[in-house]
Design an enzyme around this catalytic site. Structure first.
Site, short mmCIF file in Angstrom:
data_model
loop_
_atom_site.label_atom_id
_atom_site.label_comp_id
_atom_site.label_asym_id
_atom_site.label_seq_id
_atom_site.Cartn_x
_atom_site.Cartn_y
_atom_site.Cartn_z
NE ARG A 1 -3.11 3.05 0.22
CZ ARG A 1 -2.21 2.32 0.80
NH1 ARG A 1 -2.34 1.88 1.94
NH2 ARG A 1 -0.97 2.89 0.76
CG HIS B 1 -2.57 2.10 7.31
ND1 HIS B 1 -3.41 2.62 6.88
CD2 HIS B 1 -1.72 0.91 6.52
CE1 HIS B 1 -2.14 2.66 5.51
NE2 HIS B 1 -1.63 1.33 4.92
P1 NAP Z 1 1.64 -4.05 -6.60
O1 NAP Z 1 3.04 -4.16 -6.95
O2 NAP Z 1 1.92 -2.70 -7.55
O3 NAP Z 1 0.23 -4.64 -7.12
C1 NAP Z 1 -0.68 -4.02 -7.61
C2 NAP Z 1 -1.60 -6.17 -8.03
O4 NAP Z 1 -2.81 -5.33 -8.19
C3 NAP Z 1 -0.80 -6.36 -9.56
O5 NAP Z 1 -1.01 -7.63 -9.60
C4 NAP Z 1 -2.08 -5.42 -10.02
O6 NAP Z 1 -1.52 -5.97 -11.63
C5 NAP Z 1 -3.26 -5.44 -9.76
N1 NAP Z 1 -4.34 -4.84 -9.82
C6 NAP Z 1 -3.74 -3.39 -10.54
N2 NAP Z 1 -5.18 -2.54 -10.68
C7 NAP Z 1 -6.21 -3.58 -11.44
C8 NAP Z 1 -6.77 -3.64 -12.10
N3 NAP Z 1 -8.47 -3.01 -12.05
N4 NAP Z 1 -7.46 -4.80 -12.05
C9 NAP Z 1 -7.24 -6.25 -11.66
N5 NAP Z 1 -6.26 -6.01 -10.93
C10 NAP Z 1 -4.97 -5.28 -11.39
O7 NAP Z 1 1.17 -3.15 -4.90
P2 NAP Z 1 1.40 -3.92 -3.60
O8 NAP Z 1 2.93 -3.74 -3.41
O9 NAP Z 1 1.14 -5.53 -4.21
O10 NAP Z 1 0.82 -3.43 -2.89
C11 NAP Z 1 -0.70 -3.61 -3.24
C12 NAP Z 1 -1.44 -2.19 -2.37
O11 NAP Z 1 -2.12 -3.31 -0.80
C13 NAP Z 1 -1.08 -1.07 -2.40
O12 NAP Z 1 -0.93 -0.36 -3.39
C14 NAP Z 1 -1.70 -0.35 -0.83
O13 NAP Z 1 -1.92 0.37 -1.49
C15 NAP Z 1 -1.63 -1.53 -0.17
N6 NAP Z 1 -0.72 -1.81 1.03
C16 NAP Z 1 -1.59 -1.87 2.21
C17 NAP Z 1 -0.68 -2.01 3.52
C18 NAP Z 1 -1.08 -1.84 4.78
O14 NAP Z 1 -0.62 -2.37 5.34
N7 NAP Z 1 -2.62 -2.39 4.90
C19 NAP Z 1 0.93 -1.90 3.52
C20 NAP Z 1 1.07 -1.51 2.27
C21 NAP Z 1 0.70 -1.65 0.78
P3 NAP Z 1 -1.23 -6.43 -12.80
O15 NAP Z 1 0.22 -7.21 -12.31
O16 NAP Z 1 -1.29 -7.36 -13.54
O17 NAP Z 1 -0.21 -5.05 -13.55
#
Ligand code: NAP
Length: 309
Positions: free
Chosen positions: A224, A272
């Protein structure tokens, strides 16, 4: 089943989602906020819901993001206890992997340098680095980052991954938590951010982080916009501490016309577009959770509202 309400200020998206629900889930009644039937809705499917729109739903039992992230749902004390779900689309993973693969090759194989050299008609060849010597770090090892780190390892890169809790991914050196952060960053050639936006991760792409990377490293932000300290990123690129940055997400989208990010040499802006769940998949997953709620079954892709992701 009660009607489902769609909440967003984005009229185009609302139309696209209405069509997708009509195609995929014709039995489900889907209404917009101005429909009197919206008051009966137990499920709200949201993308940046307009301020106060959730508060007008007295029967609300589930807030569903239409995306992978949930940071766009304003925290509303009135609905603190209402469960929140998100969309997890396997095609999302594929799209994000394609985007990150391009970024890794762009910097690893010096396409950024070749494109800059072309501007000044310069013929310069740089020593080629083997993938195994190119250190790529993935922050966030969830549904997107975990799969991408694994894929980069299979492609032969020296991959490190960082998450909140310990992980095991074949071929990837994983570190976790605050104590693992410095070791994760140390000397990386490329840093990819796939963290969710939470109070713990806001501003994490800052001067201190950039200085821990290898001199001339690159940064890719697909998380983000609020993960980036913009002035510190621009300073790091302008000084050459970073060779460049590829940015897909911004605090304000569309990126304002007067943002210096547009014009800083070495910074690439994409709108995005790294990955998006298909509207049909969004409709199917939200309808499935609406049915589960109705039947009292466990919800899919439930968010931990205390952790914020
Ligand atoms: P997810 O499955 O919820 O995974 C989040 C990861 O971040 C998990 O491994 C989590 O650790 C880690 N994390 C969270 N807080 C942390 C912290 N304080 N310190 C270290 N690690 C931390 O999310 P996702 O589906 O992979 O998506 C991730 C993000 O990508 C979304 O939230 C969104 O903002 C972004 N996104 C962007 C696009 C785009 O087009 N640019 C598209 C989709 C998503 P744990 O596993 O240990 O809980």
């Amino acid at each position: 089943m009660k009607p489902l309400v769609l909440l967003s200020a984005d009229q185009v998206l609302l139309g696209q989602l209405q069509n997708a629900f009509a195609r995929q889930e014709p039995e489900l009644r889907v209404v917009l906020a101005d429909d009197p039937a919206a008051r009966d809705a137990e499920v709200a499917a949201c993308w940046f819901p307009p301020a106060g729109s959730l508060a007008r739903l007295p029967n609300l039992k589930l807030i569903h993001s239409v995306a992978a992230g949930v940071d766009h749902l304003s925290t509303d004390p009135e609905h603190a206890e209402v469960p929140v779900c998100r969309v997890v689309d396997p095609a999302h993973r594929q799209g994000m992997a394609e985007y990150v693969r391009w970024a890794v090759i762009h910097y690893h194989r010096d396409f950024d340098r070749a494109m800059e050299q072309q501007q000044r008609h310069a013929w310069l060849r740089h020593p080629q680095k083997a993938a195994a010597e190119y250190r790529v770090g993935v922050m966030g090892l969830g549904s997107l980052g975990g799969a991408i780190a694994a894929e980069l390892a299979v492609a032969g890169y020296a991959v490190r991954g960082w998450a909140r809790t310990a992980k095991q991914i074949e071929g990837v050196q994983t570190l976790s938590g605050g104590q693992g952060f410095a070791g994760f960053l140390d000397g990386l050639d490329l840093l990819v951010n796939l963290l969710p936006l939470t109070d713990a991760t806001r501003g994490i792409l800052c001067r201190q982080t950039f200085e821990a990377l290898a001199p001339g490293a690159a940064v890719v932000n697909c998380g983000r916009g609020q993960h980036v300290q913009v002035d510190e990123l621009i300073a790091a690129v302008e000084s050459g501490r970073l060779r460049g940055a590829l940015l897909d997400v911004f605090e304000k989208e569309p990126l304002p016309l007067d943002s210096r990010l547009w014009t800083t040499p070495g910074i690439i802006i994409t709108p995005h577009m790294a990955s998006a769940a298909s509207h049909d998949c969004i409709a199917q997953q939200i309808a499935e959770n609406a049915r589960r709620l109705d039947r009292g079954q466990p919800l899919l892709n439930l968010v931990d509202t205390h952790l914020g992701y």
